[in-house]
Scaffold this motif. Structure first.
Motif, PDB file in Angstrom:
ATOM      1  N   PRO A   1       0.795  -1.234   0.000  1.00 15.95           N
ATOM      2  CA  PRO A   1       0.000   0.000   0.000  1.00 15.95           C
ATOM      3  C   PRO A   1       0.830   1.288   0.000  1.00 15.95           C
ATOM      4  O   PRO A   1       0.366   2.314  -0.495  1.00 15.95           O
ATOM      5  CB  PRO A   1      -0.840  -0.109   1.277  1.00 15.95           C
ATOM      6  CG  PRO A   1      -0.296  -1.249   2.062  1.00 15.95           C
ATOM      7  CD  PRO A   1       0.476  -2.115   1.133  1.00 15.95           C
TER       8      PRO A   1
ATOM      9  N   GLU B   1       6.157 -14.751  -2.584  1.00 16.75           N
ATOM     10  CA  GLU B   1       5.919 -13.649  -1.654  1.00 16.75           C
ATOM     11  C   GLU B   1       5.197 -12.502  -2.359  1.00 16.75           C
ATOM     12  O   GLU B   1       5.200 -12.422  -3.589  1.00 16.75           O
ATOM     13  CB  GLU B   1       7.247 -13.141  -1.068  1.00 16.75           C
ATOM     14  CG  GLU B   1       8.004 -14.163  -0.259  1.00 16.75           C
ATOM     15  CD  GLU B   1       7.321 -14.530   1.061  1.00 16.75           C
ATOM     16  OE1 GLU B   1       6.391 -13.797   1.483  1.00 16.75           O
ATOM     17  OE2 GLU B   1       7.707 -15.547   1.653  1.00 16.75           O
ATOM     18  N   GLN B   2       4.640 -11.613  -1.535  1.00 21.72           N
ATOM     19  CA  GLN B   2       3.927 -10.466  -2.087  1.00 21.72           C
ATOM     20  C   GLN B   2       4.864  -9.636  -2.971  1.00 21.72           C
ATOM     21  O   GLN B   2       5.990  -9.356  -2.596  1.00 21.72           O
ATOM     22  CB  GLN B   2       3.404  -9.579  -0.944  1.00 21.72           C
ATOM     23  CG  GLN B   2       2.470  -8.492  -1.434  1.00 21.72           C
ATOM     24  CD  GLN B   2       2.214  -7.445  -0.353  1.00 21.72           C
ATOM     25  OE1 GLN B   2       3.157  -6.890   0.209  1.00 21.72           O
ATOM     26  NE2 GLN B   2       0.953  -7.181  -0.077  1.00 21.72           N
TER      27      GLN B   2
ATOM     28  N   ARG C   1      15.327  -2.140   2.847  1.00 20.42           N
ATOM     29  CA  ARG C   1      14.423  -2.609   3.898  1.00 20.42           C
ATOM     30  C   ARG C   1      12.959  -2.476   3.560  1.00 20.42           C
ATOM     31  O   ARG C   1      12.143  -3.250   4.024  1.00 20.42           O
ATOM     32  CB  ARG C   1      14.677  -1.800   5.175  1.00 20.42           C
ATOM     33  CG  ARG C   1      16.045  -2.072   5.728  1.00 20.42           C
ATOM     34  CD  ARG C   1      16.476  -1.016   6.695  1.00 20.42           C
ATOM     35  NE  ARG C   1      17.873  -1.242   7.007  1.00 20.42           N
ATOM     36  CZ  ARG C   1      18.409  -1.038   8.189  1.00 20.42           C
ATOM     37  NH1 ARG C   1      17.677  -0.577   9.160  1.00 20.42           N
ATOM     38  NH2 ARG C   1      19.674  -1.271   8.388  1.00 20.42           N
ATOM     39  N   THR C   2      12.640  -1.453   2.833  1.00 18.11           N
ATOM     40  CA  THR C   2      11.223  -1.171   2.619  1.00 18.11           C
ATOM     41  C   THR C   2      10.912  -0.992   1.139  1.00 18.11           C
ATOM     42  O   THR C   2      11.802  -0.797   0.306  1.00 18.11           O
ATOM     43  CB  THR C   2      10.819   0.138   3.333  1.00 18.11           C
ATOM     44  OG1 THR C   2      11.640   1.192   2.853  1.00 18.11           O
ATOM     45  CG2 THR C   2      10.966   0.035   4.833  1.00 18.11           C
TER      46      THR C   2
ATOM     47  N   GLY D   1       7.680   2.186   4.607  1.00 21.63           N
ATOM     48  CA  GLY D   1       6.875   1.340   3.739  1.00 21.63           C
ATOM     49  C   GLY D   1       6.715  -0.063   4.258  1.00 21.63           C
ATOM     50  O   GLY D   1       6.860  -0.312   5.454  1.00 21.63           O
ATOM     51  N   CYS D   2       6.422  -0.987   3.346  1.00 22.58           N
ATOM     52  CA  CYS D   2       6.307  -2.402   3.700  1.00 22.58           C
ATOM     53  C   CYS D   2       7.718  -2.963   3.779  1.00 22.58           C
ATOM     54  O   CYS D   2       8.621  -2.453   3.121  1.00 22.58           O
ATOM     55  CB  CYS D   2       5.558  -3.169   2.617  1.00 22.58           C
ATOM     56  SG  CYS D   2       3.918  -2.522   2.276  1.00 22.58           S
ATOM     57  N   SER D   3       7.898  -4.032   4.537  1.00 18.07           N
ATOM     58  CA  SER D   3       9.212  -4.669   4.541  1.00 18.07           C
ATOM     59  C   SER D   3       9.428  -5.319   3.173  1.00 18.07           C
ATOM     60  O   SER D   3       8.474  -5.733   2.515  1.00 18.07           O
ATOM     61  CB  SER D   3       9.264  -5.724   5.642  1.00 18.07           C
ATOM     62  OG  SER D   3       8.228  -6.666   5.466  1.00 18.07           O
TER      63      SER D   3
ATOM     64  N   LYS E   1      10.061  -8.203   0.849  1.00 19.79           N
ATOM     65  CA  LYS E   1       9.666  -9.597   1.099  1.00 19.79           C
ATOM     66  C   LYS E   1      10.731 -10.581   0.631  1.00 19.79           C
ATOM     67  O   LYS E   1      10.541 -11.300  -0.353  1.00 19.79           O
ATOM     68  CB  LYS E   1       8.325  -9.895   0.400  1.00 19.79           C
ATOM     69  CG  LYS E   1       7.224  -8.870   0.659  1.00 19.79           C
ATOM     70  CD  LYS E   1       6.882  -8.712   2.115  1.00 19.79           C
ATOM     71  CE  LYS E   1       5.797  -7.647   2.316  1.00 19.79           C
ATOM     72  NZ  LYS E   1       5.750  -7.139   3.690  1.00 19.79           N
ATOM     73  N   TYR E   2      11.873 -10.575   1.328  1.00 20.64           N
ATOM     74  CA  TYR E   2      12.983 -11.475   0.976  1.00 20.64           C
ATOM     75  C   TYR E   2      12.568 -12.928   1.146  1.00 20.64           C
ATOM     76  O   TYR E   2      11.832 -13.254   2.069  1.00 20.64           O
ATOM     77  CB  TYR E   2      14.188 -11.184   1.878  1.00 20.64           C
ATOM     78  CG  TYR E   2      14.855  -9.866   1.573  1.00 20.64           C
ATOM     79  CD1 TYR E   2      15.466  -9.640   0.351  1.00 20.64           C
ATOM     80  CD2 TYR E   2      14.829  -8.842   2.517  1.00 20.64           C
ATOM     81  CE1 TYR E   2      16.088  -8.427   0.078  1.00 20.64           C
ATOM     82  CE2 TYR E   2      15.445  -7.619   2.248  1.00 20.64           C
ATOM     83  CZ  TYR E   2      16.069  -7.411   1.020  1.00 20.64           C
ATOM     84  OH  TYR E   2      16.662  -6.235   0.735  1.00 20.64           O
TER      85      TYR E   2
ATOM     86  N   ALA F   1      10.088  -1.252   9.139  1.00 24.24           N
ATOM     87  CA  ALA F   1       8.968  -1.070   8.211  1.00 24.24           C
ATOM     88  C   ALA F   1       7.724  -0.761   9.022  1.00 24.24           C
ATOM     89  O   ALA F   1       7.768  -0.680  10.242  1.00 24.24           O
ATOM     90  CB  ALA F   1       8.771  -2.329   7.363  1.00 24.24           C
TER      91      ALA F   1
ATOM     92  N   LEU G   1      14.957  -8.081   8.647  1.00 26.84           N
ATOM     93  CA  LEU G   1      14.554  -6.800   9.237  1.00 26.84           C
ATOM     94  C   LEU G   1      13.946  -6.991  10.626  1.00 26.84           C
ATOM     95  O   LEU G   1      13.600  -8.085  11.012  1.00 26.84           O
ATOM     96  CB  LEU G   1      13.527  -6.117   8.326  1.00 26.84           C
ATOM     97  CG  LEU G   1      13.891  -6.035   6.849  1.00 26.84           C
ATOM     98  CD1 LEU G   1      12.764  -5.434   6.056  1.00 26.84           C
ATOM     99  CD2 LEU G   1      15.169  -5.223   6.673  1.00 26.84           C
TER     100      LEU G   1
END
Lengths: 202, 290
Positions: A64, A99-100, A137-138, A197-199, A201-202, B76, B108
């Protein structure tokens, strides 16, 4: 003797590896070099872009926070500004398979067309190699590398950590400001900011 | 009486319809259930006494595997935010946060809450408030709920309370919620805390000989500001005769020449198989090692 030498070597290797994996990109230092393949199957090496300003944008189209910047056209406008002024803009997707935000090449290209985005390329980094190299990260997380290959900015796109589209209008866009400064050969006034933001997605 | 009640009921229903028609939005609900969170606003007192302060609680319940965030969300996410819409003369304090937990996400680290969280706000009523009326306390609340994925959500919550000149009675349910969250609220550290800066680390030095004697099993620092420390890095603590030292990895946003480090220090101790957790607010100035 042979065995001891091997043991010493093993320890040295471990130390080197530990040091390498700990190294995080630093402002004013050479940006870590990488080679990655884009959604068209083309290989990009950062070092090959010496002489040009390079922007790295970590993205995940289902996040988002990313949605705020694409939904308002903010990210596309920034991409256009950068590529119109002869910069290289690499959108990087580090979401792991399943993942997303993970996309196939075709999906990545559809997204670019649908959102009228204009990055130079979309790098498919599903193994997270470039992401981890840059300590991304984000999504979004933004980096600017100057023509000499020096990392000059890392952080957020702006100073309004939110998912509210209306905030884009009043936010201070750190990336736009930094790009303007780099273009006019000025030092970046705010080289490190909080990425939000979002993390990734590793 | 019955007629009056009915009239009142009809009027209320008409008022409700009017509100729906005019504003186009349904009446305010409390609690509100969004896709991922149930949000409820409660008051610890049943009446408002003019000129006094009282606690209200925003209680968020998350399904298993989901979390919301602390004031510094870490790498995050986003802190839960409340925007109060209060009648004239009322004031609301900042959110009082229980200490968070470390929530690792891949490489993270986030700071937040799993399961449920109660966030407190102190409301102060004006002295000239007239008893006998009802007052509406409304808050526009936003949060980001995350499992692996993140979803921003929002709710407008409203609480109606009568005004009375009497000393307020406790609301049994919300008083219990307050009592439950109290041990998780950080209190001011009763010790001098300083920090030193090294090449890659920051060391918090807590001058607490009393703590030195207690069986501390874990110590964690949560900075209020983003990026002062590497959120994900392990924190190493060391007990000395003078107290406690906590080694923190410096973060990306750590400016040279920090003048103050603020945050929450959480200490776990174990005594006779009973464990206890205490949280302290810390405001550390630059100092020298003991």
């Amino acid at each position: 003797m042979q065995r001891r030498r091997f043991a010493v070597l093993a320890i040295l290797c471990t130390l080197v590896f530990a040091t390498l994996s700990e190294a995080i990109p630093k402002i004013g230092q050479p940006a870590p070099d990488f080679t990655s393949t884009d959604s068209q199957g083309v290989t990009h090496t950062l070092g090959a872009y010496r002489g040009k300003i390079v922007v790295l944008e970590w993205t995940n189209h289902q996040c988002p926070f990313v949605g705020k910047h694409y939904g308002t056209g903010n990210m596309q406008a920034l991409q256009k500004y950068a590529t119109d002024t002869n910069m290289i803009w690499l959108s990087v997707i580090s979401s792991a398979p399943g993942e997303q935000g993970y996309v196939s090449s075709a999906e990545a290209n559809t997204l670019t067309a649908k959102r009228q985005a204009s990055p130079t390329a979309v790098l498919l980094d599903s193994a997270g190699v470039v992401g981890r190299l840059y300590d991304a990260r984000t999504t979004p997380h933004m980096y600017i590398i100057d023509a000499q290959g020096t990392l000059v900015y890392m952080g957020g796109i702006d100073d309004k950590p939110s998912t509210q589209p209306v905030d884009v209008q009043t936010a201070k866009n750190y990336v736009r400001i930094a790009l303007g400064e780099v273009l006019s050969a000025k030092p970046v006034s705010t080289p490190i900011t909080r990425p939000y933001g979002c993390s990734v997605k590793y | 009486m019955a007629w009056a009640m009915r009239q009142y009921g009809i009027r209320l229903a008409m008022a409700a319809m009017y509100l729906v028609l005019v504003s186009g939005t349904p009446l305010l609900a409390n609690p509100v259930s969004t896709t991922h969170v149930q949000a409820e606003l409660g008051s610890v007192v049943t009446t408002i006494q003019p000129g006094t302060s009282f606690w209200v609680v925003l209680h968020l319940r998350m399904p298993a595997g989901w979390h919301t965030y602390w004031q510094n969300p870490g790498d995050a996410g986003l802190a839960t935010a409340m925007h109060w819409l209060l009648p004239a003369g009322f004031t609301a304090g900042d959110i009082v946060w229980p200490y968070p937990q470390r929530l690792p996400v891949g490489p993270l680290m986030n700071y937040g809450y799993e399961g449920a969280v109660s966030l407190l706000t102190q409301i102060t009523a004006p002295a000239d408030l007239l008893p006998g009326q009802h007052v509406a306390l409304r808050t526009e609340t936003t949060w980001v709920a995350c499992a692996k994925i993140c979803v921003p959500e929002a709710a407008t919550l409203e609480l109606q309370l009568p005004v009375s000149a009497e000393t307020p009675q406790d609301d049994a349910r919300w008083k219990t919620v307050l009592t439950e969250v109290q041990p998780r609220l950080p209190r001011a550290a009763p010790w001098k805390v300083v920090f030193t800066e090294e090449q890659d680390t920051l060391t918090l030095i807590v001058a607490a000989p009393d703590v030195a004697a207690s069986p501390i099993t874990d110590a964690t620092f949560f900075p209020l500001a983003y990026g002062i420390i590497d959120h994900a890095a392990a924190q190493q603590f060391q007990m000395t005769e003078q107290g406690l030292r906590l080694m923190l990895q410096r973060g990306t946003l750590d400016p040279t020449g920090l003048t103050r480090i603020e945050g929450v220090l959480v200490l776990h101790e174990k005594r006779d198989s009973a464990s206890r957790v205490q949280a302290f607010t810390v405001s550390a100035l630059p100092g020298r090692a003991l």
